[in-house]
Scaffold this motif. Structure first.
Motif, PDB file in Angstrom:
ATOM      1  N   ILE A  65       5.623  19.107 -44.089  1.00 62.33           N
ATOM      2  CA  ILE A  65       6.188  18.191 -43.089  1.00 62.33           C
ATOM      3  C   ILE A  65       6.817  17.026 -43.845  1.00 62.33           C
ATOM      4  O   ILE A  65       6.169  16.389 -44.673  1.00 62.33           O
ATOM      5  CB  ILE A  65       5.100  17.687 -42.121  1.00 62.33           C
ATOM      6  N   ILE A  66       8.098  16.761 -43.583  1.00 64.76           N
ATOM      7  CA  ILE A  66       8.757  15.661 -44.286  1.00 64.76           C
ATOM      8  C   ILE A  66       9.101  14.500 -43.361  1.00 64.76           C
ATOM      9  O   ILE A  66       9.446  13.426 -43.821  1.00 64.76           O
ATOM     10  CB  ILE A  66      10.035  16.141 -45.024  1.00 64.76           C
ATOM     11  N   HIS A  67       9.007  14.718 -42.069  1.00 68.13           N
ATOM     12  CA  HIS A  67       9.373  13.649 -41.144  1.00 68.13           C
ATOM     13  C   HIS A  67       8.662  13.844 -39.822  1.00 68.13           C
ATOM     14  O   HIS A  67       8.744  14.927 -39.235  1.00 68.13           O
ATOM     15  CB  HIS A  67      10.887  13.704 -40.931  1.00 68.13           C
ATOM     16  N   VAL A  68       7.944  12.835 -39.345  1.00 69.18           N
ATOM     17  CA  VAL A  68       7.297  12.880 -38.033  1.00 69.18           C
ATOM     18  C   VAL A  68       7.868  11.732 -37.208  1.00 69.18           C
ATOM     19  O   VAL A  68       7.653  10.571 -37.527  1.00 69.18           O
ATOM     20  CB  VAL A  68       5.755  12.754 -38.158  1.00 69.18           C
ATOM     21  N   LEU A  69       8.625  12.077 -36.170  1.00 70.71           N
ATOM     22  CA  LEU A  69       9.309  11.056 -35.361  1.00 70.71           C
ATOM     23  C   LEU A  69       8.714  10.996 -33.960  1.00 70.71           C
ATOM     24  O   LEU A  69       8.884  11.935 -33.171  1.00 70.71           O
ATOM     25  CB  LEU A  69      10.799  11.377 -35.268  1.00 70.71           C
ATOM     26  N   PRO A  70       7.996   9.915 -33.616  1.00 70.46           N
ATOM     27  CA  PRO A  70       7.464   9.809 -32.248  1.00 70.46           C
ATOM     28  C   PRO A  70       8.619   9.691 -31.249  1.00 70.46           C
ATOM     29  O   PRO A  70       9.576   8.958 -31.482  1.00 70.46           O
ATOM     30  CB  PRO A  70       6.640   8.519 -32.284  1.00 70.46           C
ATOM     31  N   GLN A  71       8.532  10.439 -30.152  1.00 72.74           N
ATOM     32  CA  GLN A  71       9.585  10.402 -29.128  1.00 72.74           C
ATOM     33  C   GLN A  71       9.220   9.372 -28.063  1.00 72.74           C
ATOM     34  O   GLN A  71       9.864   8.361 -27.926  1.00 72.74           O
ATOM     35  CB  GLN A  71       9.739  11.785 -28.486  1.00 72.74           C
ATOM     36  N   GLU A  72       8.188   9.687 -27.312  1.00 76.14           N
ATOM     37  CA  GLU A  72       7.692   8.721 -26.331  1.00 76.14           C
ATOM     38  C   GLU A  72       6.178   8.870 -26.224  1.00 76.14           C
ATOM     39  O   GLU A  72       5.630   9.918 -26.524  1.00 76.14           O
ATOM     40  CB  GLU A  72       8.371   8.909 -24.975  1.00 76.14           C
ATOM     41  N   PHE A  73       5.550   7.797 -25.784  1.00 76.67           N
ATOM     42  CA  PHE A  73       4.088   7.764 -25.746  1.00 76.67           C
ATOM     43  C   PHE A  73       3.573   7.829 -24.314  1.00 76.67           C
ATOM     44  O   PHE A  73       4.319   7.582 -23.360  1.00 76.67           O
ATOM     45  CB  PHE A  73       3.582   6.473 -26.402  1.00 76.67           C
ATOM     46  N   LYS A  74       2.292   8.149 -24.201  1.00 79.60           N
ATOM     47  CA  LYS A  74       1.610   8.152 -22.910  1.00 79.60           C
ATOM     48  C   LYS A  74       0.272   7.469 -23.134  1.00 79.60           C
ATOM     49  O   LYS A  74      -0.489   7.859 -24.030  1.00 79.60           O
ATOM     50  CB  LYS A  74       1.418   9.599 -22.439  1.00 79.60           C
ATOM     51  N   VAL A  75      -0.011   6.431 -22.385  1.00 81.29           N
ATOM     52  CA  VAL A  75      -1.281   5.713 -22.507  1.00 81.29           C
ATOM     53  C   VAL A  75      -2.080   5.977 -21.241  1.00 81.29           C
ATOM     54  O   VAL A  75      -1.631   5.628 -20.134  1.00 81.29           O
ATOM     55  CB  VAL A  75      -1.057   4.198 -22.716  1.00 81.29           C
ATOM     56  N   ASP A  76      -3.251   6.609 -21.410  1.00 81.12           N
ATOM     57  CA  ASP A  76      -4.057   7.086 -20.281  1.00 81.12           C
ATOM     58  C   ASP A  76      -3.175   7.937 -19.363  1.00 81.12           C
ATOM     59  O   ASP A  76      -2.673   8.950 -19.783  1.00 81.12           O
ATOM     60  CB  ASP A  76      -4.737   5.914 -19.577  1.00 81.12           C
ATOM     61  N   SER A  77      -2.913   7.497 -18.158  1.00 81.13           N
ATOM     62  CA  SER A  77      -2.089   8.337 -17.264  1.00 81.13           C
ATOM     63  C   SER A  77      -0.671   7.782 -17.104  1.00 81.13           C
ATOM     64  O   SER A  77       0.101   8.261 -16.275  1.00 81.13           O
ATOM     65  CB  SER A  77      -2.759   8.451 -15.894  1.00 81.13           C
ATOM     66  N   GLN A  78      -0.331   6.768 -17.909  1.00 76.23           N
ATOM     67  CA  GLN A  78       1.007   6.145 -17.780  1.00 76.23           C
ATOM     68  C   GLN A  78       1.987   6.774 -18.774  1.00 76.23           C
ATOM     69  O   GLN A  78       1.850   6.604 -19.981  1.00 76.23           O
ATOM     70  CB  GLN A  78       0.894   4.638 -18.042  1.00 76.23           C
ATOM     71  N   PRO A  79       2.995   7.535 -18.272  1.00 76.29           N
ATOM     72  CA  PRO A  79       3.906   8.237 -19.189  1.00 76.29           C
ATOM     73  C   PRO A  79       5.135   7.413 -19.570  1.00 76.29           C
ATOM     74  O   PRO A  79       5.319   6.283 -19.109  1.00 76.29           O
ATOM     75  CB  PRO A  79       4.325   9.464 -18.359  1.00 76.29           C
ATOM     76  N   GLU A  80       5.978   8.000 -20.437  1.00 74.56           N
ATOM     77  CA  GLU A  80       7.292   7.458 -20.831  1.00 74.56           C
ATOM     78  C   GLU A  80       7.238   6.017 -21.334  1.00 74.56           C
ATOM     79  O   GLU A  80       7.984   5.152 -20.902  1.00 74.56           O
ATOM     80  CB  GLU A  80       8.296   7.592 -19.680  1.00 74.56           C
ATOM     81  N   ILE A  81       6.332   5.773 -22.268  1.00 74.96           N
ATOM     82  CA  ILE A  81       6.226   4.441 -22.882  1.00 74.96           C
ATOM     83  C   ILE A  81       6.902   4.508 -24.238  1.00 74.96           C
ATOM     84  O   ILE A  81       6.594   5.363 -25.061  1.00 74.96           O
ATOM     85  CB  ILE A  81       4.738   4.021 -23.024  1.00 74.96           C
ATOM     86  N   LYS A  82       7.845   3.589 -24.481  1.00 76.86           N
ATOM     87  CA  LYS A  82       8.557   3.592 -25.765  1.00 76.86           C
ATOM     88  C   LYS A  82       7.759   2.869 -26.844  1.00 76.86           C
ATOM     89  O   LYS A  82       7.774   3.246 -27.999  1.00 76.86           O
ATOM     90  CB  LYS A  82       9.931   2.942 -25.612  1.00 76.86           C
ATOM     91  N   GLU A  83       7.075   1.769 -26.446  1.00 77.22           N
ATOM     92  CA  GLU A  83       6.350   0.960 -27.424  1.00 77.22           C
ATOM     93  C   GLU A  83       4.954   0.650 -26.889  1.00 77.22           C
ATOM     94  O   GLU A  83       4.777  -0.237 -26.055  1.00 77.22           O
ATOM     95  CB  GLU A  83       7.140  -0.336 -27.694  1.00 77.22           C
ATOM     96  N   PRO A  84       3.916   1.396 -27.343  1.00 78.11           N
ATOM     97  CA  PRO A  84       2.571   1.198 -26.780  1.00 78.11           C
ATOM     98  C   PRO A  84       1.783   0.046 -27.421  1.00 78.11           C
ATOM     99  O   PRO A  84       0.729  -0.329 -26.913  1.00 78.11           O
ATOM    100  CB  PRO A  84       1.889   2.534 -27.064  1.00 78.11           C
ATOM    101  N   ILE A  85       2.285  -0.509 -28.531  1.00 81.90           N
ATOM    102  CA  ILE A  85       1.544  -1.567 -29.235  1.00 81.90           C
ATOM    103  C   ILE A  85       1.357  -2.776 -28.309  1.00 81.90           C
ATOM    104  O   ILE A  85       2.301  -3.245 -27.674  1.00 81.90           O
ATOM    105  CB  ILE A  85       2.260  -1.968 -30.542  1.00 81.90           C
ATOM    106  N   GLY A  86       0.103  -3.254 -28.226  1.00 84.77           N
ATOM    107  CA  GLY A  86      -0.202  -4.414 -27.376  1.00 84.77           C
ATOM    108  C   GLY A  86      -0.736  -4.031 -26.012  1.00 84.77           C
ATOM    109  O   GLY A  86      -1.151  -4.892 -25.240  1.00 84.77           O
ATOM    110  N   MET A  87      -0.754  -2.714 -25.700  1.00 87.66           N
ATOM    111  CA  MET A  87      -1.259  -2.257 -24.398  1.00 87.66           C
ATOM    112  C   MET A  87      -2.725  -1.871 -24.515  1.00 87.66           C
ATOM    113  O   MET A  87      -3.215  -1.557 -25.600  1.00 87.66           O
ATOM    114  CB  MET A  87      -0.442  -1.045 -23.916  1.00 87.66           C
ATOM    115  N   TYR A  88      -3.419  -1.874 -23.369  1.00 88.05           N
ATOM    116  CA  TYR A  88      -4.807  -1.402 -23.328  1.00 88.05           C
ATOM    117  C   TYR A  88      -4.817   0.069 -22.945  1.00 88.05           C
ATOM    118  O   TYR A  88      -3.959   0.523 -22.186  1.00 88.05           O
ATOM    119  CB  TYR A  88      -5.619  -2.195 -22.299  1.00 88.05           C
ATOM    120  N   GLY A  89      -5.787   0.823 -23.471  1.00 88.31           N
ATOM    121  CA  GLY A  89      -5.895   2.233 -23.100  1.00 88.31           C
ATOM    122  C   GLY A  89      -6.902   2.956 -23.968  1.00 88.31           C
ATOM    123  O   GLY A  89      -7.124   2.589 -25.132  1.00 88.31           O
ATOM    124  N   GLY A  90      -7.509   3.987 -23.408  1.00 85.06           N
ATOM    125  CA  GLY A  90      -8.512   4.763 -24.146  1.00 85.06           C
ATOM    126  C   GLY A  90      -7.917   5.985 -24.820  1.00 85.06           C
ATOM    127  O   GLY A  90      -8.350   6.390 -25.890  1.00 85.06           O
TER     128      GLY A  90
END
Length: 448
Positions: free
Chosen positions: A126-151
């Motif tokens: 693997i030479i490159h891992v590119l995050p597309q979009e994140f999901k925090v708990d049940s909240q989808p389509e998050i571009k930047e999860p840093i600073g959010m709460y979630g398990g």
């Protein structure tokens, strides 16, 4: 940025090797100080198959760039491509122990690190891992999860994979040519930096880089790279078809393609004929331009259909994946007459030719704005961007002293590891490619 900050982009292609040396001027545009070009003899379809010849070609290109610019070249940013590069999509998640604390970079590092542990085929890495979009708990389509709460932190990834041996061979050639590998960049990403605007990346665009041995594809949507692919056909197979179809030598076939070639057979009349000198006093050959364009059209159509299949696999036909900005063609092969019209006809998408002149200083040589130099310009831009980041990091790491301090206080300040803390914070946010480059350099040193 100071004017003495220079960088070098080294494009190791199938037909040519280009070394481009430059710096940024006071307006933030790239001033190319020198360019060196050499025929690529040891590379086939983006993969090194003759180490000695590739080293010689790299040295020739670098020597020419040095003599033109008067600068000594030591560090280079190199592009990787080739038919061994493939990409895949993967979803993964982590369950956070401390869900009452906000998500930080360490959590994202954990998630990306987990993807790096995926089992690949033998000889692949693997030479490159590119995050597309994140999901925090049940909240989808998050571009930047840093600073959010979630398990539970989940993400979709675009994973780029390559053959370890092919990448190692490129590194060996660069090192043996007496150069330091300062960074490695995927060639379609470098070309994209040189010819695509941010608006196009947001709207959705497919970049098709038609090189000598391969055709590289990079798809962007919402400003994020969504899909990459390398098709093992390029301008060389068109030349090969002309050579076989017209029974002429390769040099003549290449000249015919450049001077008279067209991707649209309907443009030429049966009466338009070109005469090719015969070998060693033999009779000259007469070739109709209509036949020539039929040969070219058949192969170009095959290449475009391969690329269009990749675009459809990405999901262009879905409402969410629609590429509003269409297609941008670049690379040496994009200069073929009527190619843009053929691409629009086959795909039904808008197309334009991508020139890297937007980022070049106004007084630059017009030759440099050719699509065939898009990758080299992109690699040079990457090198200059890294220099700026390093410079900013050094500035940020300087402890500020705004008032006179007594000896006791000075000792206390010096004991506080300010610089180290700053460095650690910076180290956390290193890009995947920077980490890969560091690992790769260690790998090369250990291989000796």
């Amino acid at each position: 940025m100071e004017n003495n900050k220079i960088a070098v982009g080294l494009d190791i292609g199938t037909t040519k090797i280009v070394a481009m040396i430059g710096r940024k001027n006071e307006y933030g545009k790239i001033e190319v100080l020198g360019i060196g070009k050499a025929k690529s003899l040891g590379v086939k379809r983006g993969v090194v198959n003759n180490i000695t010849q590739t080293i010689q070609s790299i040295q020739q290109a670098v020597d020419e760039a040095q003599s033109v610019s008067g600068q000594k070249i030591e560090n280079v940013v190199v592009g990787i491509a080739g038919q061994h590069i493939r990409s895949l999509h993967h979803s993964d998640y982590i369950t956070r122990e401390k869900s009452d604390e906000v998500i930080d970079e360490f959590d994202i590092e954990n998630l990306v690190g987990q993807v790096h542990k995926l089992v690949m085929l033998p000889g692949e890495e693997i030479i490159h891992v590119l995050p597309q979009e994140f999901k925090v708990d049940s909240q989808p389509e998050i571009k930047e999860p840093i600073g959010m709460y979630g398990g539970r932190l989940e993400a979709n990834f675009h994973v780029v994979v390559g053959q370890v041996s092919s990448i190692r061979n490129i590194g060996r050639c660069v090192k043996s040519a007496g150069l330091n590998l300062s960074d490695i960049t995927l060639e379609p990403l470098a070309s994209a930096s040189a010819v695509l605007s941010q608006e196009e990346k947001e709207a959705g665009v497919a970049l098709i880089d038609i090189g000598g041995g391969t055709t590289d594809l990079a798809i962007f949507k919402d400003g994020i790279i969504r899909h990459t692919a390398v098709i093992p056909f390029g301008g060389n197979v068109i030349t090969e078809d002309i050579k076989e179809g017209c029974s002429i030598i390769e040099k003549q076939a290449e000249l015919l393609k450049i001077k008279f070639g067209s991707a649209w057979p309907g443009e030429n009349k049966e009466t338009e004929i070109v005469s090719i000198p015969g070998l060693r006093g033999r009779e000259p050959k007469e070739i109709t331009l209509k036949n020539l364009s039929k040969i070219i059209h058949a192969r170009v159509q095959e290449i475009i259909e391969h690329v269009y299949l990749e675009i459809k696999n990405y999901g262009h036909e879905t409402q969410k994946g629609k590429l509003i900005a269409g297609i941008v063609l670049t690379g040496g092969g994009s200069q073929l007459q009527h190619l843009r019209q053929l691409v629009e006809y086959i795909t039904g998408m808008d197309a334009r030719i991508g020139y890297p002149n937007e980022h070049l200083a106004g007084d630059s040589d017009s030759v440099l704005s050719s699509p065939s130099y898009a990758t080299a310009v992109g690699l040079l831009m990457e090198g200059l961007r890294k220099d700026i980041e390093v410079e900013e990091e050094v500035v940020e790491n300087q402890p500020e002293v705004t008032a006179p301090i007594n000896d006791a206080l000075e000792e206390e300040i010096l004991e506080e590891p300010v610089v180290e803390k700053e460095y650690k914070a910076k180290e956390k946010s290193k890009s995947i490619f920077e980490k890969f480059t560091e690992k790769f350099k260690e790998f090369l040193d250990n291989a000796e």
